[in-house]
Design an enzyme around this catalytic site. Structure first.
Site, mmCIF file in Angstrom:
data_model
loop_
_atom_site.group_PDB
_atom_site.id
_atom_site.type_symbol
_atom_site.label_atom_id
_atom_site.label_comp_id
_atom_site.label_asym_id
_atom_site.label_seq_id
_atom_site.Cartn_x
_atom_site.Cartn_y
_atom_site.Cartn_z
ATOM 1 N N ASP A 267 0.864 -1.179 0.000
ATOM 2 C CA ASP A 267 0.000 0.000 0.000
ATOM 3 C C ASP A 267 0.904 1.233 0.000
ATOM 4 O O ASP A 267 1.586 1.512 0.995
ATOM 5 C CB ASP A 267 -0.879 -0.055 1.266
ATOM 6 C CG ASP A 267 -1.888 1.083 1.334
ATOM 7 O OD1 ASP A 267 -1.676 2.109 0.670
ATOM 8 O OD2 ASP A 267 -2.875 0.929 2.074
ATOM 9 N N HIS A 268 0.895 1.938 -1.114
ATOM 10 C CA HIS A 268 1.843 3.042 -1.256
ATOM 11 C C HIS A 268 1.497 4.232 -0.358
ATOM 12 O O HIS A 268 2.288 5.157 -0.202
ATOM 13 C CB HIS A 268 1.910 3.476 -2.724
ATOM 14 C CG HIS A 268 3.235 4.040 -3.134
ATOM 15 N ND1 HIS A 268 4.193 4.432 -2.224
ATOM 16 C CD2 HIS A 268 3.764 4.284 -4.352
ATOM 17 C CE1 HIS A 268 5.256 4.894 -2.871
ATOM 18 N NE2 HIS A 268 5.018 4.809 -4.164
#
Ligand code: CAO
Length: 447
Positions: free
Chosen positions: A419-420
């Site tokens: 999850d950036h």
């Protein structure tokens, strides 16, 4: 005395021609004054045309899909006695139903013949309720369907329309409500941060049977549930996948040496059990991978426990049972537990609790094949490791120049989706290369 009234399309503002998208009455129906008769739709608005008087529908003069304009005949209405006009009736052609905003006075038409000697009641103006499609992602449905959905408490945004141009019909709402009543899946909690609304083109409606023979195969319950979750995760988490590979030549030799003991006890010492161990070592080193965003999206919840989810392929679809406190278990215990949960999964005997509380997931397709893939994060986790098939490859080892040489090594492809919002690319690269180093020398997991 009853009287026959021609009901016509009233003044519909700027629209020259509109489509009849719904016919809400049929011959023989008793209608109240102002009850909706038909729904018409332009490219901008949907309107219901109300009855000018109470009475009985004698004859319909429109059908679905017709194009109508102001003055087009809709139906013949036998007005009830108490609706009959007390005063002198106007001509038949003067009949008009009320207008949307500023009702025009009904004008006599010299060209339009009166079909019947009709005593006319002139109803009091009743405003339409034009429903402007103010935002493009508003569900496409007529006011009566909206009202129907409201009465049933159905969220139209979740209903798939089967009508022309994806319009939601009353049957769609009924089917949706029926689906909820029979399946009752728990409503998905709101995403932690923000709300996502997409303005997408409508899904193509294709009659596949037109192009060749087809067969309908209903989706399993698992597939429907996991599909909805995967879709939510895919569209709401900004995914990036970091690829790497680990030299597992030594690990594979060690696994084979150690496998005899587990075989005697009836389970295989699989690579996946070692992967879980190695991941925990990496998760300890990089705790933000063993975490979740809180509901507000303001804080990272770092978990001090290690519950590892493992994707298991079953005939009914994908499930992810969780191996609890995997950090406190040895490789043999993990291998035994893996064999147990994957059997339970395939026999459909997992309980909902067996699939909850995971902190990090692994999806291994290594036993099947492939060189890399992009796994979808299992929310609310923030990362998932994909494992592909290990293969023997020539790898340059031993340093630069003449000191080095190509050696056959067993290389394991790793695909880490993260999850950036929570994890930077550099952190993901560090995590995977650290994980690869642990797998290359599993003794590191003891340190
Ligand atoms: N590279 C090469 N060979 C591998 C391997 C890898 N990365 N991983 C497993 N193998 C081998 C095993 O050693 C075994 O070989 P032998 O039969 O010769 O011993 C064979 O492949 C089969 O392994 P397995 O599948 O029985 O065991 P596993 O521990 O690797 O996996 C499980 C268990 C439950 C994860 C697996 O059966 C499964 O369901 N995988 C699919 C998961 C999935 O669908 N993920 C996709 C999610 S995204 O849609």
């Amino acid at each position: 005395m009853s009287s026959i009234t021609e009901v016509k399309v009233p003044d519909i503002g700027d629209f020259k021609e509109v489509d009849v998208i719904e016919i809400l009455v049929k011959p023989g129906d008793s209608v109240a004054k102002e009850a909706s008769l038909i729904t018409v739709e332009s490219d901008k608005a949907t309107m219901e045309i109300p009855s000018p008087a109470a009475g009985v529908v004698k004859e319909l003069r429109v059908k679905l899909g017709d194009k109508v304009a102001e003055g087009s005949m809709i139906l013949l209405l036998e007005a009830s006695e108490d609706e009959a006009p007390a005063a002198q009736p106007p001509k038949a052609a003067e009949i008009s139903v009320p207008t949307a905003s500023a009702p025009k006075p009904a004008a006599a038409s010299a060209t339009e013949p009166a079909v019947l000697p009709i005593p006319i009641s002139r109803p009091a103006p009743v405003p339409f309720e034009p429903v402007a499609e103010v935002c493009a992602f508003r569900p496409h449905a007529s006011p009566s369907v909206r009202k129907f959905a409201r009465e049933l408490g159905a969220d139209l945004a979740k209903v798939r329309g089967s009508g022309p141009k994806g319009r939601i019909t009353q049957e769609d709402v009924q089917a949706f409500v029926k689906g909820i009543m029979t399946q009752a899946p728990a409503p998905a909690p709101a995403p932690p941060a923000g709300c996502f609304v997409f303005n997408l083109p409508e899904w193509p409606q294709v009659d596949f049977a037109k192009f060749g023979p087809v067969e309908l195969k209903p989706l399993s319950r698992i597939r429907k549930l996991s599909g909805a979750n995967l879709h939510r995760n895919w569209i709401s988490i900004p995914h990036v996948t970091q690829f790497d590979e680990a030299d597992i030549t030594g690990l594979e030799a060690f696994r084979k040496e150690s496998g005899a003991a587990s075989e005697k006890q009836g389970f295989k010492l699989t690579l996946l059990a070692f992967m879980i161990k190695a991941c925990i070592t990496a998760l300890r080193q990089y705790p933000e991978f063993n975490a979740s965003l809180d509901r507000g999206g303001e804080n990272l919840v770092l978990k001090r426990y290690f519950h590892i989810g493992v994707a298991v392929d079953t005939p009914d679809g994908l499930v992810v049972p969780v191996l609890r406190d995997a950090d406190r278990k040895g490789v043999y215990d993990l291998a035994r537990e893996l064999a147990e949960v994957s059997k339970l999964a395939r026999d459909r005997k997992l309980k909902p609790g067996d699939m909850q509380g995971g902190t990090f997931s692994i999806s291994s397709l290594g036993g099947i094949g492939g060189t890399a893939f992009t796994p979808i994060i299992n929310a609310p986790e923030v990362a998932i490791l994909g494992v592909s098939r290990a293969a023997m490859r020539p790898v340059w080892v031993g340093g630069k120049g003449e000191a080095g040489q190509f050696m056959p090594r067993l290389m394991l492809p790793l695909s880490l989706s993260y999850d950036h919002r929570v994890i930077d690319g550099a952190a993901a690269a560090r995590f995977t290369s650290y994980l690869a180093s642990v797998l290359s020398d599993i003794r590191r997991s003891l340190l």
